[in-house]
Design a protein around this motif. Sequence first.
Motif, PDB file in Angstrom:
ATOM      1  N   ALA A  18      -0.162  63.445  -4.883  1.00  0.00           N
ATOM      2  CA  ALA A  18      -0.571  64.159  -3.672  1.00  0.00           C
ATOM      3  C   ALA A  18       0.622  64.655  -2.858  1.00  0.00           C
ATOM      4  N   ILE A  19       0.585  65.940  -2.494  1.00  0.00           N
ATOM      5  CA  ILE A  19       1.541  66.476  -1.537  1.00  0.00           C
ATOM      6  C   ILE A  19       0.992  66.195  -0.145  1.00  0.00           C
ATOM      7  N   GLN A  20       1.834  65.595   0.685  1.00  0.00           N
ATOM      8  CA  GLN A  20       1.419  65.267   2.058  1.00  0.00           C
ATOM      9  C   GLN A  20       2.368  65.906   3.056  1.00  0.00           C
ATOM     10  N   ARG A  21       1.900  65.931   4.304  1.00  0.00           N
ATOM     11  CA  ARG A  21       2.783  66.257   5.419  1.00  0.00           C
ATOM     12  C   ARG A  21       2.850  65.058   6.355  1.00  0.00           C
ATOM     13  N   ALA A  98       4.623  61.956   1.104  1.00  0.00           N
ATOM     14  CA  ALA A  98       5.619  62.151   2.174  1.00  0.00           C
ATOM     15  C   ALA A  98       5.584  61.063   3.240  1.00  0.00           C
ATOM     16  N   ILE A  99       4.409  60.531   3.558  1.00  0.00           N
ATOM     17  CA  ILE A  99       4.320  59.544   4.644  1.00  0.00           C
ATOM     18  C   ILE A  99       5.084  58.275   4.268  1.00  0.00           C
ATOM     19  N   ALA A 100       4.793  57.747   3.076  1.00  0.00           N
ATOM     20  CA  ALA A 100       5.475  56.527   2.623  1.00  0.00           C
ATOM     21  C   ALA A 100       6.946  56.807   2.313  1.00  0.00           C
ATOM     22  N   LYS A 101       7.218  57.972   1.727  1.00  0.00           N
ATOM     23  CA  LYS A 101       8.603  58.295   1.381  1.00  0.00           C
ATOM     24  C   LYS A 101       9.467  58.370   2.634  1.00  0.00           C
ATOM     25  N   ASN A 102       8.925  58.994   3.692  1.00  0.00           N
ATOM     26  CA  ASN A 102       9.690  59.086   4.932  1.00  0.00           C
ATOM     27  C   ASN A 102       9.934  57.703   5.530  1.00  0.00           C
ATOM     28  N   PRO A 138      -2.069  58.771   7.112  1.00  0.00           N
ATOM     29  CA  PRO A 138      -2.522  60.168   7.125  1.00  0.00           C
ATOM     30  C   PRO A 138      -3.169  60.587   8.449  1.00  0.00           C
ATOM     31  N   GLU A 139      -3.960  59.695   9.058  1.00  0.00           N
ATOM     32  CA  GLU A 139      -4.647  60.045  10.312  1.00  0.00           C
ATOM     33  C   GLU A 139      -3.641  60.258  11.441  1.00  0.00           C
ATOM     34  N   THR A 140      -2.663  59.348  11.546  1.00  0.00           N
ATOM     35  CA  THR A 140      -1.679  59.497  12.623  1.00  0.00           C
ATOM     36  C   THR A 140      -0.770  60.691  12.349  1.00  0.00           C
ATOM     37  N   ALA A 141      -0.462  60.966  11.086  1.00  0.00           N
ATOM     38  CA  ALA A 141       0.355  62.141  10.752  1.00  0.00           C
ATOM     39  C   ALA A 141      -0.343  63.410  11.239  1.00  0.00           C
TER      40      ALA A 141
END
Length: 156
Positions: A18-21, A98-102, A138-141
Amino acid sequence: MLGQRQFNPNSERPDKMAIQRTFSIIKPDATKRNLTGAIVAKFEEAGLRIVASKRIQLTLAQAQQFYGVHKDRPFFGELCEFMVSEPIVVQVLEGEDAIAKNREVMGATNPADAAPGTIRKEFALSIGENSVHGSDAPETAAEEIAFFFSGLELVG
Ligand code: CDP
Ligand code: MG
């Protein structure tokens, strides 16, 4: 919110991770010490792309709203005063997981506990002045991105 709802980069790549922001802040202690570029380099080296970026200075009311989840914690007042003390750089980072990676690139909240090579290990001054914020889910992002950016400002 509209921009966030429309974002679905995974629709044509079901075989891929999954690609995330996620949402990031380069905090006052880091902008003050001219570390913006060094921190952005850490994101990019980890494969995160900067798809939105701006330098702003928060009002106290904005800082209190953004950190509202922590309003009953003992460090809330100090945290908000710190966040308005100098400009910050708010960004949207995009990439696989992206969330976990960051969060991994950032390191633990307390720099004393952060792993070698992480932003907080290398740059943070203390548990409070710890150089970066990153969304935790994801929700807070989605909420944090929408707090600072309009859909038109997100350029992937
Ligand atoms: O930023 P992170 O998600 O790692 O930590 P948090 O638990 O969500 O706390 C938000 C921010 O509050 C931290 O990044 C610190 O700047 C500050 N904080 C603090 O000053 N003292 C603590 N004991 C915990 C957090
Ligand atoms: Mg947090």
